[in-house]
Enzyme design. Structure first.
Site, PDB file in Angstrom:
ATOM      1  N   LYS A  13      36.065  24.500  36.031  1.00 20.42           N
ATOM      2  CA  LYS A  13      35.297  24.016  34.881  1.00 20.42           C
ATOM      3  C   LYS A  13      36.209  23.381  33.816  1.00 20.42           C
ATOM      4  O   LYS A  13      35.958  22.270  33.365  1.00 20.42           O
ATOM      5  CB  LYS A  13      34.497  25.172  34.238  1.00 20.42           C
ATOM      6  N   ARG A  88      26.639  32.618  29.880  1.00 17.96           N
ATOM      7  CA  ARG A  88      27.135  33.491  30.931  1.00 17.96           C
ATOM      8  C   ARG A  88      26.178  34.613  31.281  1.00 17.96           C
ATOM      9  O   ARG A  88      26.473  35.427  32.142  1.00 17.96           O
ATOM     10  CB  ARG A  88      28.443  34.122  30.465  1.00 17.96           C
ATOM     11  N   ARG A 127      47.622  30.681  39.549  1.00 15.30           N
ATOM     12  CA  ARG A 127      47.765  30.511  38.102  1.00 15.30           C
ATOM     13  C   ARG A 127      48.407  31.746  37.457  1.00 15.30           C
ATOM     14  O   ARG A 127      49.165  31.625  36.494  1.00 15.30           O
ATOM     15  CB  ARG A 127      46.407  30.229  37.456  1.00 15.30           C
ATOM     16  N   ARG A 133      48.331  34.319  32.765  1.00 17.21           N
ATOM     17  CA  ARG A 133      47.153  34.628  31.938  1.00 17.21           C
ATOM     18  C   ARG A 133      46.717  36.061  32.255  1.00 17.21           C
ATOM     19  O   ARG A 133      46.549  36.417  33.419  1.00 17.21           O
ATOM     20  CB  ARG A 133      46.028  33.619  32.261  1.00 17.21           C
ATOM     21  N   ARG A 144      36.000  39.967  36.964  1.00 13.81           N
ATOM     22  CA  ARG A 144      35.362  38.712  36.513  1.00 13.81           C
ATOM     23  C   ARG A 144      34.377  38.208  37.560  1.00 13.81           C
ATOM     24  O   ARG A 144      33.304  37.710  37.232  1.00 13.81           O
ATOM     25  CB  ARG A 144      36.433  37.654  36.223  1.00 13.81           C
TER      26      ARG A 144
END
Ligand code: AP5
Length: 192
Positions: A13, A88, A127, A133, A144
């Protein structure tokens, strides 16, 4: 153009929104980025959100709606927007509807980037190594994805039932995915 980008964590996204922003010349509003900016600034809101985000849960609807109202009060959103990371859950979908109605606006399309879980886990592991992160740690990614299935998947169904959903295959090169999105939302503007 007013767009809502939907899709699982890591579906691309943010990556595609950055390109669409240049292409459509409208602001990219990422609720994840807005929250990370609060965390980085050490604000009261950021302190509240930090741990919730790190474990992969959703920050409260109230905080999110306040942030969104603020962002939509800015002049640059009048010409359009790409909303990434919101709504969400079904309560947020209703709140967005209400907010846009109060502004006399309505979005043109909800675009879902479809990517299977195996690919998602691989992307986010990459990532995690490259950027570190906090919520890309394996345990948080699992959470998640679970939150996505339980709370966000119904939002996709909601937009499908309202005839507002466009599903785009999110696997491929960045250019391929971008072209698919443009063809889906604005075929007259697509190149090639
Ligand atoms: P948020 O920042 O919105 O995170 P997310 O939805 O989990 O999305 P990501 O940023 O991980 O993925 P993305 O789909 O944007 O993919 P990206 O382009 O980055 O939210 C973070 C947290 O904030 C939430 O968990 C929650 O706690 C809180 N929050 C945010 N909004 C909220 C809300 N509305 N309500 C409550 N809480 C909220 O790409 C991912 C990776 O894949 C990158 O490394 C990228 O380079 C790579 N990649 C992208 N496209 C491709 C491709 N085509 N092929 C290969 N790799 C690709």
């Amino acid at each position: 153009m007013r767009l809502v980008l939907l899709g699982a964590p890591g579906s691309g996204k943010g990556t595609q929104a950055a390109r669409l922003k240049e292409y459509l010349q409208v602001p990219h509003i990422s609720t994840g980025d807005l929250l990370r900016a609060e965390v980085a600034a050490g604000s009261a809101l950021g302190l509240q959100a930090k741990e919730v985000m790190a474990r992969g849960d959703l920050v409260s609807d109230e905080i999110l709606l306040g942030m969104l109202r603020d962002r939509f009060s800015r002049e640059d959103t009048k010409a359009g927007f790409i909303l990434d990371g919101y709504p969400r859950n079904l309560a947020q979908a209703a709140a967005l509807d209400e907010l846009l109605r109060s502004l006399g606006q309505k979005f043109d399309a909800a675009v879902q980037l479809a990517v299977d879980n195996e690919q998602i886990v691989e992307r986010l592991a990459g990532r995690a190594q490259a950027e570190g992160r906090a919520d890309d740690a394996p345990e948080a990614v699992r959470k998640r994805l679970q939150v996505y299935d339980q709370q966000t998947a119904p939002v996709i169904e909601f937009y499908r039932q309202h005839g507002q959903l466009t599903v785009v295959e999110g696997v491929g090169t960045l250019d391929e995915v971008f072209t698919r999105i443009v063809e889906a939302i604005a075929p007259e503007k697509a190149v090639g």
